[in-house]
Design a protein around this motif. Structure first.
Motif, short mmCIF file in Angstrom:
data_model
loop_
_atom_site.label_atom_id
_atom_site.label_comp_id
_atom_site.label_asym_id
_atom_site.label_seq_id
_atom_site.Cartn_x
_atom_site.Cartn_y
_atom_site.Cartn_z
N MET A 12 0.81 -1.19 0.00
CA MET A 12 0.00 0.00 0.00
C MET A 12 0.86 1.27 0.00
O MET A 12 0.45 2.26 -0.54
CB MET A 12 -0.91 -0.04 1.20
N TYR A 13 2.03 1.21 0.61
CA TYR A 13 2.90 2.38 0.65
C TYR A 13 4.01 2.34 -0.40
O TYR A 13 4.77 3.28 -0.54
CB TYR A 13 3.53 2.53 2.04
N ILE A 14 4.12 1.25 -1.10
CA ILE A 14 5.13 1.06 -2.13
C ILE A 14 4.42 0.67 -3.42
O ILE A 14 3.51 -0.15 -3.41
CB ILE A 14 6.12 -0.07 -1.76
N SER A 15 4.87 1.24 -4.54
CA SER A 15 4.25 0.88 -5.82
C SER A 15 5.27 0.16 -6.70
O SER A 15 6.47 0.30 -6.51
CB SER A 15 3.75 2.13 -6.55
N ASN A 16 4.76 -0.62 -7.60
CA ASN A 16 5.61 -1.27 -8.59
C ASN A 16 5.79 -0.29 -9.74
O ASN A 16 4.84 -0.01 -10.45
CB ASN A 16 4.96 -2.57 -9.09
N ALA A 17 6.99 0.21 -9.90
CA ALA A 17 7.26 1.19 -10.95
C ALA A 17 8.09 0.56 -12.05
O ALA A 17 8.94 -0.29 -11.79
CB ALA A 17 8.00 2.39 -10.35
N LYS A 18 7.83 0.99 -13.27
CA LYS A 18 8.63 0.53 -14.40
C LYS A 18 9.87 1.40 -14.50
O LYS A 18 9.87 2.57 -14.10
CB LYS A 18 7.80 0.64 -15.67
N ARG A 19 10.95 0.81 -15.03
CA ARG A 19 12.20 1.54 -15.21
C ARG A 19 12.73 1.32 -16.62
O ARG A 19 12.58 0.25 -17.19
CB ARG A 19 13.27 1.06 -14.23
N LEU A 20 13.39 2.33 -17.13
CA LEU A 20 14.07 2.21 -18.40
C LEU A 20 15.36 1.43 -18.17
O LEU A 20 16.14 1.76 -17.28
CB LEU A 20 14.42 3.61 -18.95
N THR A 21 15.58 0.39 -18.96
CA THR A 21 16.80 -0.41 -18.82
C THR A 21 17.91 0.18 -19.69
O THR A 21 17.66 0.99 -20.58
CB THR A 21 16.56 -1.87 -19.26
#
Length: 142
Positions: free
Chosen positions: A1-10
């Motif tokens: 709830m306090y952390i999100s799954n974020a996408k990253r540029l590789t």
């Protein structure tokens, strides 16, 4: 709830974007600078092609940072997309910081599934070339 799954540029994604931009510049026989930043505006890759002018390094980097920050292509529009006159464009650049915002075309956000993972800036051609190449390079990893 306090952390999100974020996408990253590789790194591989950044290299693919760079390769696409260089290929377009070579086709046009232009020496440009390409800057790629992550979602936080931190430089990932920078390439000044042989013969590229030194001032394009700053221009390309600023375009990339601005595109990542605003999550849209760069140009003479404000944060909400409204058209800016020269005085307001200069004022926004001064307020945001000369390294963070530009009214010059040639920056495009790098989007992944509706999430901005970075930005690419191209400088050294005319504004239409820079804009087209930045957009095509950003879209090359979709």
């Amino acid at each position: 709830m306090y952390i999100s799954n974020a996408k990253r540029l590789t790194s591989a994604g950044a290299r693919k974007i760079l390769e696409t931009a260089i290929a377009r510049a070579n086709e046009a026989k232009l020496a440009v600078t390409i800057a790629i930043v992550d979602a936080g505006g931190h430089l990932v890759l920078l390439e000044r092609m042989e013969g590229g002018r030194f001032h394009t390094v700053h221009s390309a980097t600023t375009k990339a940072v601005c595109a990542a920050s605003n999550r849209r292509t760069t140009g003479a529009t404000g944060a909400t997309g409204n058209t800016l006159d020269v005085a307001h464009a200069l004022g926004l650049a001064l307020a945001a910081g000369a390294e963070r915002w530009t009214a010059m075309e040639g920056g495009a956000p790098i989007m992944a599934g509706g999430e901005c993972v970075g930005g690419v800036g191209v400088a050294g051609g005319d504004w239409q070339f820079d804009e087209r190449v930045a957009r095509e390079a950003a879209e090359s990893i979709k």
